[in-house]
Scaffold this motif. Structure first.
Motif, PDB file in Angstrom:
ATOM      1  N   LEU A 134       0.831  -1.210   0.000  1.00  0.00           N
ATOM      2  CA  LEU A 134       0.000   0.000   0.000  1.00  0.00           C
ATOM      3  C   LEU A 134       0.861   1.253   0.000  1.00  0.00           C
ATOM      4  CD1 LEU A 134      -2.927  -0.897   2.436  1.00  0.00           C
ATOM      5  CD2 LEU A 134      -3.000  -0.728  -0.066  1.00  0.00           C
TER       6      LEU A 134
ATOM      7  N   ALA B 105     -13.092  -3.607  -0.834  1.00  0.00           N
ATOM      8  CA  ALA B 105     -12.492  -4.464   0.193  1.00  0.00           C
ATOM      9  C   ALA B 105     -13.397  -5.637   0.538  1.00  0.00           C
ATOM     10  CB  ALA B 105     -12.233  -3.641   1.450  1.00  0.00           C
TER      11      ALA B 105
ATOM     12  N   TYR C  34      -7.496  -1.972   6.075  1.00  0.00           N
ATOM     13  CA  TYR C  34      -7.528  -0.755   5.253  1.00  0.00           C
ATOM     14  C   TYR C  34      -7.873   0.480   6.082  1.00  0.00           C
ATOM     15  CZ  TYR C  34      -7.212  -3.844   1.233  1.00  0.00           C
ATOM     16  OH  TYR C  34      -6.797  -4.780   0.336  1.00  0.00           O
TER      17      TYR C  34
ATOM     18  N   TYR D 178      -4.815   1.636   7.785  1.00  0.00           N
ATOM     19  CA  TYR D 178      -3.901   2.311   6.870  1.00  0.00           C
ATOM     20  C   TYR D 178      -4.361   3.742   6.552  1.00  0.00           C
ATOM     21  CZ  TYR D 178      -0.582   3.197   3.181  1.00  0.00           C
ATOM     22  OH  TYR D 178       0.432   3.758   2.435  1.00  0.00           O
TER      23      TYR D 178
ATOM     24  N   PHE E 294      -7.674   4.309   4.804  1.00  0.00           N
ATOM     25  CA  PHE E 294      -8.801   4.307   3.874  1.00  0.00           C
ATOM     26  C   PHE E 294     -10.089   4.594   4.623  1.00  0.00           C
ATOM     27  CE2 PHE E 294      -5.814   2.096   1.181  1.00  0.00           C
ATOM     28  CZ  PHE E 294      -6.235   2.357  -0.104  1.00  0.00           C
TER      29      PHE E 294
END
Length: 185
Positions: free
Chosen positions: A138, A154, A162, A165, A167
């Motif tokens: 990523l 997803a 995610y 991270y 998102f």
């Protein structure tokens, strides 16, 4: 005289973590390489990775085999390998590949079509041999494509990864919720 290079293109050498014999994680330098769509060796590597990871459902590497060379409406799809191989990228060794990601670049945004890690690298696994594989992929996608929004769909079990991270969920009333990363550089 122009020559064509028929090997994967080196992108970077990030560090991931690998479980050592003492049961502790230690840093390991790996390679991220971009697949050369004109290389039969790179295609064969994807084919072999799909076979090696065949028990994983869904097996996104199989989908990458069929989509990665398609260019339509000015979109370009690129496939990247995260591998323990640090040299001789002429042939990507499937047994050394820890993750694969396919990205489509559009004018105003990019989309991660597929991202998959080797089964013993999975974020949700309690017995991971490797850590930070998906994270490093990523980071690479964000560094190369992050001038605009990055979208993905997803699977439900990957949503916490995610979200961690950065998102955000943009649409959830479907099998694979839509997510977006909107960190402009």
């Amino acid at each position: 005289m122009n020559s064509i290079n028929f090997k994967a293109v080196h992108i970077s050498n990030p560090k991931i973590q690998v479980l050592n014999s003492k049961g502790e994680y230690e840093d390991k330098v790996v390679t991220i390489a971009k697949r050369n769509p004109y290389s039969q060796l790179d295609y064969n590597s994807l084919l072999d990775i799909a076979a090696l990871w065949g028990d994983v459902k869904p097996n996104y590497v199989q989908s990458m085999l069929h989509h990665s060379d398609i260019i339509k409406d000015d979109e370009k799809r690129d496939v990247y390998f995260l591998t323990e191989q640090t040299e001789n990228l002429r042939k990507i060794l499937p047994e050394k590949v820890l993750g694969v990601v396919e990205v489509t670049k559009h004018k105003e945004f990019s989309k991660i079509n597929f991202i998959q890690t080797k089964p013993d690298c999975a974020y949700a696994s309690d017995t991971r041999t490797y850590k930070k594989v998906g994270w490093k992929m990523l980071e690479m996608v964000e560094s190369l494509y992050g001038k605009h929004k990055i979208y993905l769909n997803a699977v439900r079990k990957a949503i916490p990864f995610y979200l961690k991270y950065g998102f955000k969920i943009t649409y959830e009333k479907c099998t694979n919720p839509h997510m977006v990363l909107n960190r402009m550089h």
